[in-house]
Design a protein around this motif. Structure first.
Motif, mmCIF file in Angstrom:
data_model
loop_
_atom_site.group_PDB
_atom_site.id
_atom_site.type_symbol
_atom_site.label_atom_id
_atom_site.label_comp_id
_atom_site.label_asym_id
_atom_site.label_seq_id
_atom_site.Cartn_x
_atom_site.Cartn_y
_atom_site.Cartn_z
ATOM 1 N N TYR A 58 0.847 -1.195 0.000
ATOM 2 C CA TYR A 58 0.000 0.000 0.000
ATOM 3 C C TYR A 58 0.880 1.242 0.000
ATOM 4 N N ASP A 59 0.387 2.315 -0.622
ATOM 5 C CA ASP A 59 1.171 3.562 -0.660
ATOM 6 C C ASP A 59 0.864 4.415 0.576
ATOM 7 N N HIS A 60 1.411 3.997 1.694
ATOM 8 C CA HIS A 60 1.187 4.694 2.969
ATOM 9 C C HIS A 60 1.672 6.143 2.881
ATOM 10 N N LEU A 61 0.830 7.046 3.350
ATOM 11 C CA LEU A 61 1.156 8.474 3.385
ATOM 12 C C LEU A 61 1.396 8.874 4.838
ATOM 13 N N TRP A 62 2.635 9.276 5.139
ATOM 14 C CA TRP A 62 2.986 9.699 6.496
ATOM 15 C C TRP A 62 2.297 11.021 6.810
ATOM 16 N N THR A 63 2.073 11.291 8.094
ATOM 17 C CA THR A 63 1.407 12.534 8.490
ATOM 18 C C THR A 63 2.196 13.761 8.039
ATOM 19 N N HIS A 64 3.524 13.712 8.106
ATOM 20 C CA HIS A 64 4.312 14.871 7.675
ATOM 21 C C HIS A 64 4.213 15.077 6.164
ATOM 22 N N ALA A 111 1.447 14.304 4.343
ATOM 23 C CA ALA A 111 0.107 14.865 4.150
ATOM 24 C C ALA A 111 0.082 16.342 4.537
ATOM 25 N N ALA A 112 0.762 16.688 5.633
ATOM 26 C CA ALA A 112 0.817 18.087 6.076
ATOM 27 C C ALA A 112 1.524 18.970 5.047
ATOM 28 N N ALA A 113 2.442 18.376 4.277
ATOM 29 C CA ALA A 113 3.166 19.126 3.238
ATOM 30 C C ALA A 113 2.379 19.179 1.926
ATOM 31 N N GLY A 114 1.160 18.606 1.911
ATOM 32 C CA GLY A 114 0.316 18.680 0.728
ATOM 33 C C GLY A 114 0.389 17.492 -0.215
ATOM 34 N N ARG A 115 1.171 16.493 0.128
ATOM 35 C CA ARG A 115 1.245 15.310 -0.734
ATOM 36 C C ARG A 115 -0.015 14.473 -0.586
ATOM 37 N N ASP A 116 -0.362 13.748 -1.644
ATOM 38 C CA ASP A 116 -1.533 12.886 -1.565
ATOM 39 C C ASP A 116 -1.210 11.433 -1.897
ATOM 40 N N GLN A 117 0.062 11.131 -2.140
ATOM 41 C CA GLN A 117 0.498 9.757 -2.378
ATOM 42 C C GLN A 117 1.769 9.496 -1.600
ATOM 43 N N GLY A 118 1.904 8.251 -1.161
ATOM 44 C CA GLY A 118 3.094 7.856 -0.432
ATOM 45 C C GLY A 118 3.872 6.809 -1.197
ATOM 46 N N LYS A 119 4.822 6.210 -0.508
ATOM 47 C CA LYS A 119 5.665 5.163 -1.080
ATOM 48 C C LYS A 119 5.001 3.807 -0.864
ATOM 49 N N ASP A 120 4.999 2.979 -1.917
ATOM 50 C CA ASP A 120 4.493 1.613 -1.764
ATOM 51 C C ASP A 120 5.363 0.894 -0.753
ATOM 52 N N ARG A 121 4.705 0.265 0.209
ATOM 53 C CA ARG A 121 5.420 -0.451 1.257
ATOM 54 C C ARG A 121 4.484 -1.486 1.857
ATOM 55 N N PRO A 122 5.033 -2.464 2.542
ATOM 56 C CA PRO A 122 4.150 -3.348 3.294
ATOM 57 C C PRO A 122 3.464 -2.550 4.403
ATOM 58 N N THR A 123 2.210 -2.867 4.656
ATOM 59 C CA THR A 123 1.456 -2.250 5.742
ATOM 60 C C THR A 123 0.654 -3.337 6.441
ATOM 61 N N CYS A 124 0.334 -3.084 7.691
ATOM 62 C CA CYS A 124 -0.443 -4.028 8.479
ATOM 63 C C CYS A 124 -1.857 -3.505 8.644
ATOM 64 N N LEU A 125 -2.826 -4.266 8.178
ATOM 65 C CA LEU A 125 -4.223 -3.894 8.352
ATOM 66 C C LEU A 125 -4.598 -4.177 9.803
#
Length: 141
Positions: free
Chosen positions: A14-20, A22-36
């Protein structure tokens, strides 16, 4: 392509978006493993999931993390580098969503597998404690 049923403990790409970010205006993150960590009822539309990032970067400062043992990483097909589930930050997104991507080298597969129940219980407990104390940063996608 069929997406897996969103069950707690599932590890997804999943392309997790870090809070920092999102605060900088980004809407996409880096694809990485994530835990549901949680999902709304399957009958509710839209359906939402809560996803915790997994990172190789040793966390610092106020970041709360739980290390994934090497044996678990090997069993679910993650690489051998040390990794942590970050429980002090999460994304909330609809299910399914455009941020999901296939596991590298496995076209059409979006999950690595499940975190073992004992480790998942530790992750969930820590996440809930932080969320109740309002110490978990959230990004709604």
């Amino acid at each position: 392509m069929a997406f897996p049923e969103p069950k707690p403990g599932l590890i997804l790409r999943y392309d997790h978006l870090w809070t920092h970010e999102a605060a900088a205006g980004r809407d996409q993150g880096k694809d990485r493993p994530t835990c549901l960590i949680a999902a709304t009822d399957s009958l509710v539309r839209p359906r939402y999931v809560v996803l915790l990032p997994i990172t190789h970067t040793p966390p610092s400062g106020d970041t709360v993390r739980i290390e994934i043992p090497a044996t678990v990483k090997e069993a679910i097909g993650l690489d051998s580098e040390p990794s942590w589930v970050i429980v002090s930050e999460h994304n909330i997104d609809e299910w399914p969503n455009g941020g999901l991507s296939p596991v590298p080298g496995k076209p059409g597969e979006f999950s690595y597998g499940f975190i073992p129940p004992g480790l998942f219980a530790k992750i969930k407990t820590s996440f809930i404690e932080l969320a109740r104390a309002k110490k978990s940063g959230a990004v709604r996608r």
